[in-house]
Design a protein around this motif. Structure first.
Motif, PDB file in Angstrom:
ATOM      1  N   LEU A  24     -19.090 -88.243  34.881  1.00 29.03           N
ATOM      2  CA  LEU A  24     -18.229 -87.086  34.531  1.00 29.03           C
ATOM      3  C   LEU A  24     -18.764 -85.662  35.283  1.00 29.03           C
ATOM      4  O   LEU A  24     -18.132 -84.943  35.647  1.00 29.03           O
ATOM      5  CB  LEU A  24     -17.938 -86.964  32.977  1.00 29.03           C
ATOM      6  N   GLN A  25     -20.062 -85.792  34.886  1.00 25.32           N
ATOM      7  CA  GLN A  25     -20.746 -84.572  35.502  1.00 25.32           C
ATOM      8  C   GLN A  25     -20.464 -84.408  37.170  1.00 25.32           C
ATOM      9  O   GLN A  25     -20.450 -83.299  37.597  1.00 25.32           O
ATOM     10  CB  GLN A  25     -22.136 -84.419  35.048  1.00 25.32           C
ATOM     11  N   HIS A  28     -17.368 -83.060  38.104  1.00 28.09           N
ATOM     12  CA  HIS A  28     -17.035 -81.878  37.511  1.00 28.09           C
ATOM     13  C   HIS A  28     -15.843 -81.885  36.554  1.00 28.09           C
ATOM     14  O   HIS A  28     -15.027 -81.109  36.393  1.00 28.09           O
ATOM     15  CB  HIS A  28     -16.727 -81.090  38.450  1.00 28.09           C
ATOM     16  N   ASP A  30     -14.722 -82.233  32.384  1.00 22.93           N
ATOM     17  CA  ASP A  30     -15.110 -82.150  30.946  1.00 22.93           C
ATOM     18  C   ASP A  30     -14.184 -83.128  30.221  1.00 22.93           C
ATOM     19  O   ASP A  30     -12.882 -82.912  29.855  1.00 22.93           O
ATOM     20  CB  ASP A  30     -14.783 -80.886  30.261  1.00 22.93           C
ATOM     21  N   LEU A  33     -12.056 -81.931  27.266  1.00 26.38           N
ATOM     22  CA  LEU A  33     -10.828 -81.045  27.421  1.00 26.38           C
ATOM     23  C   LEU A  33      -9.726 -81.852  28.429  1.00 26.38           C
ATOM     24  O   LEU A  33      -8.489 -81.606  27.924  1.00 26.38           O
ATOM     25  CB  LEU A  33     -11.105 -79.917  28.694  1.00 26.38           C
ATOM     26  N   ALA A  77     -11.952 -77.223  39.741  1.00 27.95           N
ATOM     27  CA  ALA A  77     -13.222 -77.785  38.867  1.00 27.95           C
ATOM     28  C   ALA A  77     -14.380 -78.038  39.927  1.00 27.95           C
ATOM     29  O   ALA A  77     -15.357 -77.928  39.484  1.00 27.95           O
ATOM     30  CB  ALA A  77     -12.867 -78.864  37.947  1.00 27.95           C
ATOM     31  N   ARG A 304     -13.171 -75.892  21.934  1.00 33.21           N
ATOM     32  CA  ARG A 304     -13.825 -76.636  23.052  1.00 33.21           C
ATOM     33  C   ARG A 304     -13.924 -75.285  24.226  1.00 33.21           C
ATOM     34  O   ARG A 304     -15.228 -75.342  24.524  1.00 33.21           O
ATOM     35  CB  ARG A 304     -13.123 -77.281  23.937  1.00 33.21           C
ATOM     36  N   ILE A 308     -17.744 -73.950  25.523  1.00 31.27           N
ATOM     37  CA  ILE A 308     -17.950 -73.693  26.998  1.00 31.27           C
ATOM     38  C   ILE A 308     -18.389 -72.263  27.121  1.00 31.27           C
ATOM     39  O   ILE A 308     -19.564 -71.972  28.040  1.00 31.27           O
ATOM     40  CB  ILE A 308     -16.850 -74.044  27.817  1.00 31.27           C
ATOM     41  N   MET A 371     -13.670 -75.983  33.268  1.00 28.01           N
ATOM     42  CA  MET A 371     -14.455 -76.918  33.602  1.00 28.01           C
ATOM     43  C   MET A 371     -15.588 -76.763  34.476  1.00 28.01           C
ATOM     44  O   MET A 371     -16.673 -77.252  34.587  1.00 28.01           O
ATOM     45  CB  MET A 371     -13.543 -78.138  34.174  1.00 28.01           C
ATOM     46  N   HIS A 374     -18.438 -75.195  32.843  1.00 35.83           N
ATOM     47  CA  HIS A 374     -19.353 -76.081  32.141  1.00 35.83           C
ATOM     48  C   HIS A 374     -20.037 -77.037  32.902  1.00 35.83           C
ATOM     49  O   HIS A 374     -21.061 -77.267  32.792  1.00 35.83           O
ATOM     50  CB  HIS A 374     -18.351 -76.726  31.293  1.00 35.83           C
ATOM     51  N   THR A 375     -19.366 -77.568  33.996  1.00 34.28           N
ATOM     52  CA  THR A 375     -19.955 -78.542  34.678  1.00 34.28           C
ATOM     53  C   THR A 375     -20.665 -78.276  35.928  1.00 34.28           C
ATOM     54  O   THR A 375     -21.580 -79.101  36.367  1.00 34.28           O
ATOM     55  CB  THR A 375     -18.957 -79.589  35.150  1.00 34.28           C
ATOM     56  N   TRP A 379     -28.026 -78.707  33.696  1.00 36.92           N
ATOM     57  CA  TRP A 379     -27.831 -79.567  32.505  1.00 36.92           C
ATOM     58  C   TRP A 379     -29.539 -79.898  32.222  1.00 36.92           C
ATOM     59  O   TRP A 379     -30.300 -80.512  33.128  1.00 36.92           O
ATOM     60  CB  TRP A 379     -27.041 -80.850  32.827  1.00 36.92           C
TER      61      TRP A 379
END
Length: 383
Positions: A24-25, A28, A30, A33, A77, A304, A308, A371, A374-375, A379
């Motif tokens: 998912l990362q 990109h 979420d 969402l 995204a 959510r 974020i 997204m 967030h991505t 991390w």
């Protein structure tokens, strides 16, 4: 032996979760969402089928708009927020030029000039683009200065907000202009606007509202405000929509009459049942329980977005994510408020439920920005 096997199995499960999170990362996306957005869109198609009188053409149109919006969301995204910030000034100037083009050469329908019409290609509202460009512009400007914003920076921000707001209000489109105003002001709020200035702005809103009523508002806009104050004063005219909407919601009770069993919408008592007043159809057919489930989905989506916002690692990302989330909340609050008679009717659709292709694509694009914020951050952990 069993303990070792259990330990290995636990490690294996954790590795699988990490691989999924990493996928998912890398894309990109979420997942939370995406799940909430798809659920809302499917619910919207389900309700729209009934609200439109089983009109498959409108259903196909809405599904196509969602597919386009979903593709736009996934593309956006992939863009790093730093790259977005570089192009914000150009996007703002482009948006202003499109609004000026609407003012000079725009396409007129139902007494309003809001569209740019490209023969044989498409017709679109530039004001919808400003719903995204405006918070990006103010976030870009404030991120270049120390926070909380000083009076000079607030004044410049208000000028940047005011120019498109005035152009859109002249179309006339009061609902969209107020939403864009709110989107810009929310960036100032997230940026730490001092309370004394917010209270001062509220005090200044009173004489401003009087001036708007006296010199600027059109007759139909004044009728909407008077209808909000006393809808029974003109039950067969301006007050008809609100009265029928409240009757539809109230007749649904706790569990509703059942899907496709609504009378207010199917017997044409409720105008605009598939656009601005679609939640009245939901209330009549699925009752208080159906509305509560819809509100829960909205609440989860907003929560959510706020998470974020809290986790954003850049000032630009934090300001932009906070503004987009709060603006989405205003969409929901204003539509439900006007349909239930708590706010004047300003023509704001219910997100992901009401019919509206441009609005749907714009909303999904804004969640694509969330997204991306967030991505694309660094991390520390993958789960």
């Amino acid at each position: 032996m069993n303990m070792t096997g259990n330990f290995d199995r636990t490690i294996s499960q954790e590795d699988v979760l990490k691989r999924r999170a990493s996928l998912l990362q890398r894309l990109h996306i979420d997942g939370i969402l995406l799940l909430l957005l798809v659920t809302l869109a499917c619910a919207g198609l389900f309700i729209l089928y009934s609200a439109s009188g089983k009109n498959w053409e409108l259903l196909y149109k809405q599904a196509s708009s969602f597919a386009i919006g979903l593709a736009a969301m996934l593309v956006i995204a992939q863009i790093e927020p730093r790259f977005m910030a570089r192009w914000v000034p150009l996007a703002y100037l482009g948006g202003l030029l499109l609004l000026v083009w609407v003012e000079l050469f725009g396409y007129t329908a139902m007494g309003a000039t809001r569209w740019i019409h490209i023969p044989g290609v498409m017709r679109f509202q530039p004001s919808e683009l400003m719903k995204i460009i405006m918070p990006m512009t103010i976030a870009w400007y404030l991120a270049r200065h120390n926070l909380p914003p000083r009076l000079k920076h607030i004044a410049i921000s208000l000028v940047l907000i005011g120019m498109p707001v005035v152009l859109i209000a002249k179309q006339p489109d009061l609902g969209t202009s107020l939403l864009i105003l709110a989107a810009g002001v929310f960036v100032l709020f997230v940026g730490g606007l001092r309370w004394r200035w917010m209270l001062g702005a509220l005090a200044a809103a009173v004489p401003l509202a009087v001036a708007l009523w006296t010199f600027y508002m059109h007759d139909y806009q004044k009728r909407r405000v008077l209808t909000f104050l006393d809808p029974e004063n003109d039950p067969l005219g301006a007050g008809w929509n609100i009265i029928q909407s409240k009757a539809a919601i109230g007749s649904g009770g706790v569990w509703g009459k059942g899907w496709l069993q609504g009378t207010q919408s199917h017997l044409d008592f409720l105008p605009e049942s598939h656009t601005d007043f679609i939640i009245a159809v939901l209330g009549e057919e699925f009752g208080m329980v159906g509305i509560a489930i819809l509100l829960l989905l909205y609440l989860l989506l907003i929560a959510r977005g706020l998470m974020i916002t809290a986790q954003a690692q850049t000032l630009f990302g934090k300001l932009l994510a906070g503004s987009l989330t709060l603006t989405f909340f205003v969409y929901v609050f204003v539509n439900i408020g006007m349909v239930s008679g708590l706010l004047p009717v300003v023509g704001v659709p219910l997100p992901f439920i009401s019919l509206g292709g441009t609005s749907l694509v714009t909303l999904l694009s804004s969640f694509g920005i969330l997204m991306a914020i967030h991505t694309h951050r660094k991390w520390i952990a993958q789960v």
